[in-house]
Design a protein around this motif. Structure first.
Motif, PDB file in Angstrom:
ATOM      1  N   LEU A 121       0.974  -0.930  -0.098  1.00 22.87           N
ATOM      2  CA  LEU A 121      -0.047  -0.320  -0.008  1.00 22.87           C
ATOM      3  C   LEU A 121       0.923   1.135  -0.206  1.00 22.87           C
ATOM      4  CD1 LEU A 121      -2.398   1.651   0.752  1.00 22.87           C
ATOM      5  CD2 LEU A 121      -2.553   0.812   3.105  1.00 22.87           C
ATOM      6  N   VAL A 122       2.395   1.326   0.983  1.00 25.77           N
ATOM      7  CA  VAL A 122       2.674   2.509   1.107  1.00 25.77           C
ATOM      8  C   VAL A 122       3.530   3.129  -0.403  1.00 25.77           C
ATOM      9  CG1 VAL A 122       5.280   3.235   2.547  1.00 25.77           C
ATOM     10  CG2 VAL A 122       2.714   2.320   3.558  1.00 25.77           C
ATOM     11  N   THR A 123       4.521   1.358  -1.035  1.00 23.95           N
ATOM     12  CA  THR A 123       4.850   1.484  -1.938  1.00 23.95           C
ATOM     13  C   THR A 123       4.360   2.301  -2.951  1.00 23.95           C
ATOM     14  OG1 THR A 123       6.469  -0.699  -1.043  1.00 23.95           O
ATOM     15  CG2 THR A 123       6.183   0.427  -3.325  1.00 23.95           C
ATOM     16  N   GLY A 124       2.717   1.396  -3.251  1.00 25.13           N
ATOM     17  CA  GLY A 124       2.037   2.222  -4.696  1.00 25.13           C
ATOM     18  C   GLY A 124       1.322   3.552  -4.524  1.00 25.13           C
ATOM     19  N   GLU A 125       1.446   4.172  -2.963  1.00 22.71           N
ATOM     20  CA  GLU A 125       0.949   5.344  -3.228  1.00 22.71           C
ATOM     21  C   GLU A 125       2.337   5.954  -3.005  1.00 22.71           C
ATOM     22  OE1 GLU A 125      -2.635   6.892  -0.328  1.00 22.71           O
ATOM     23  OE2 GLU A 125      -2.436   6.196  -2.511  1.00 22.71           O
ATOM     24  N   GLY A 168      11.025   9.758  -2.368  1.00 21.80           N
ATOM     25  CA  GLY A 168      11.408   9.943  -0.978  1.00 21.80           C
ATOM     26  C   GLY A 168      10.453  10.992  -0.021  1.00 21.80           C
ATOM     27  N   PHE A 169      10.021  12.203  -0.482  1.00 19.44           N
ATOM     28  CA  PHE A 169      10.135  13.002   0.500  1.00 19.44           C
ATOM     29  C   PHE A 169       8.079  12.422   0.336  1.00 19.44           C
ATOM     30  CE2 PHE A 169      13.012  16.261  -0.763  1.00 19.44           C
ATOM     31  CZ  PHE A 169      13.195  16.569   0.437  1.00 19.44           C
ATOM     32  N   ALA A 170       7.066  11.651  -0.670  1.00 20.35           N
ATOM     33  CA  ALA A 170       6.109  11.338  -0.381  1.00 20.35           C
ATOM     34  C   ALA A 170       6.140  10.397   0.680  1.00 20.35           C
ATOM     35  CB  ALA A 170       5.658  10.273  -2.358  1.00 20.35           C
ATOM     36  N   LEU A 171       6.953   9.274   0.700  1.00 23.23           N
ATOM     37  CA  LEU A 171       7.744   8.401   1.666  1.00 23.23           C
ATOM     38  C   LEU A 171       7.782   9.132   3.457  1.00 23.23           C
ATOM     39  CD1 LEU A 171      10.109   5.463  -0.031  1.00 23.23           C
ATOM     40  CD2 LEU A 171       7.343   6.095   1.568  1.00 23.23           C
ATOM     41  N   VAL A 261       6.655   2.620   6.005  1.00 26.44           N
ATOM     42  CA  VAL A 261       5.624   1.149   6.395  1.00 26.44           C
ATOM     43  C   VAL A 261       5.982   0.602   7.515  1.00 26.44           C
ATOM     44  CG1 VAL A 261       6.162  -1.327   5.872  1.00 26.44           C
ATOM     45  CG2 VAL A 261       6.966   0.178   4.143  1.00 26.44           C
ATOM     46  N   ARG A 262       6.758   0.835   8.380  1.00 24.98           N
ATOM     47  CA  ARG A 262       6.592   0.776   9.799  1.00 24.98           C
ATOM     48  C   ARG A 262       5.398   1.701  10.008  1.00 24.98           C
ATOM     49  NH1 ARG A 262      13.039   0.084  11.917  1.00 24.98           N
ATOM     50  NH2 ARG A 262      13.597  -2.384  10.489  1.00 24.98           N
ATOM     51  N   ALA A 263       5.056   2.855  10.440  1.00 28.52           N
ATOM     52  CA  ALA A 263       4.812   3.595  10.781  1.00 28.52           C
ATOM     53  C   ALA A 263       3.792   3.225  10.776  1.00 28.52           C
ATOM     54  CB  ALA A 263       5.310   5.251  11.044  1.00 28.52           C
ATOM     55  N   MET A 264       3.491   3.192   9.646  1.00 31.43           N
ATOM     56  CA  MET A 264       2.262   2.286   9.010  1.00 31.43           C
ATOM     57  C   MET A 264       1.530   1.944   9.177  1.00 31.43           C
ATOM     58  SD  MET A 264       0.651   5.777   6.909  1.00 31.43           S
ATOM     59  CE  MET A 264      -0.538   5.174   6.257  1.00 31.43           C
TER      60      MET A 264
END
Length: 270
Positions: A121-125, A168-171, A261-264
């Motif tokens: 999910l995080v990667t796709g977003e 990087g900034f989106a993450l 990823v860890r936080a989400m």
């Protein structure tokens, strides 16, 4: 006696399953369906805001300052604003969209009910945000070309540079959306992190004019590496230096992916 239920404690959290491409494609299909509804307003804001800023700084200050760092000030700002556009068009969607979809709309809960894991999910977003930003952030450079910036073959590399930067900034924005206690807390992130990154990236003046310790901080700024890469792509590549700048952006994106990823995952699953 056990009832057959598997209980998971914080110390026994399940490992992430292997990364799969199909869930990421599903996230993209969701994003494309939404984008078809709001692309006009999103494109207007994302493309014209940095363009107006470039016109104000480049052609406002440009009438007072002729040359900076060996370049016409208009060209200097026109290329530097590409990095700023990449920052704004990635970090804000990562923060606000991430928070709203997680807290108010529960979109992420619905996605995770499908065969989608948090890391997918995080990667796709993030990939979606970075892809849009890679295109939107080129608008200041295009405007600068209309006002005298000479075209260069290296300009074809600019979307790739801004993509890695925006990723990087989106993450980072998605990580921030998962750790703030409320949506109003983004004020701390914007004022304390985003604004300083924007100001000391070498966009409006060379970082070597800053005091010693500030210059050191500026050179650690991921946005500085983006600005340097864009300028080199436009005015002449410097292979060894550019590899270092690209490695810094890649390292930043990788680090942000891990913590996002860890936080989400803690917010959505724990």
């Amino acid at each position: 006696m056990t009832d057959g239920t598997v209980r998971i404690t914080d110390n026994e959290a399940p490992r992430l399953r292997r990364f799969e491409l199909a869930p990421v494609k599903g996230v993209w299909r969701h994003e494309i369906a939404l984008f078809k509804r709001y692309w006009r307003s999103a494109s207007f804001a994302s493309m014209f805001e940095p363009t107006f800023m470039m016109l104000a700084f480049g052609y406002g200050f440009g009438s007072l300052v002729a040359v900076v760092g060996g370049f016409r000030y208009r060209d200097f700002v026109g290329t530097g604003m590409v990095g700023t556009a990449a920052l704004f068009t990635s970090v804000f969607p990562g923060m606000f969209n991430g928070y709203i979809r997680r807290v108010y709309q529960h979109t992420y809960d619905a996605m995770l009910a499908a065969p989608v894991d948090t890391h997918e999910l995080v990667t796709g977003e993030a990939l979606w945000i970075a892809s849009k930003s890679a295109l939107y952030s080129c608008s200041p450079m295009v405007v600068a070309m209309f006002f005298g910036l000479d075209p260069a073959l290296g300009m074809v590399l600019v979307p790739l540079i801004t993509f890695v930067t925006a990723l990087g900034f989106a993450l980072f924005g998605m990580w921030a959306s998962a750790v703030v206690p409320s949506i109003n807390s983004f004020d701390y992130v914007i004022t304390g992190v985003v604004t300083p990154l924007f100001l000391i990236a070498g966009t409006f003046f060379p970082v070597d004019t800053l005091p010693g310790w500030v210059e050191v901080v500026a050179r650690l700024n991921p946005l500085f590496h983006c600005v340097e890469l864009v300028r080199h792509a436009v005015f002449g590549l410097e292979p060894l230096a550019d590899l270092g700048h690209l490695a810094a952006l890649g390292l930043f994106a990788a680090l942000m992916w891990i913590i996002a990823v860890r936080a989400m995952r803690r917010r959505l699953i724990a």
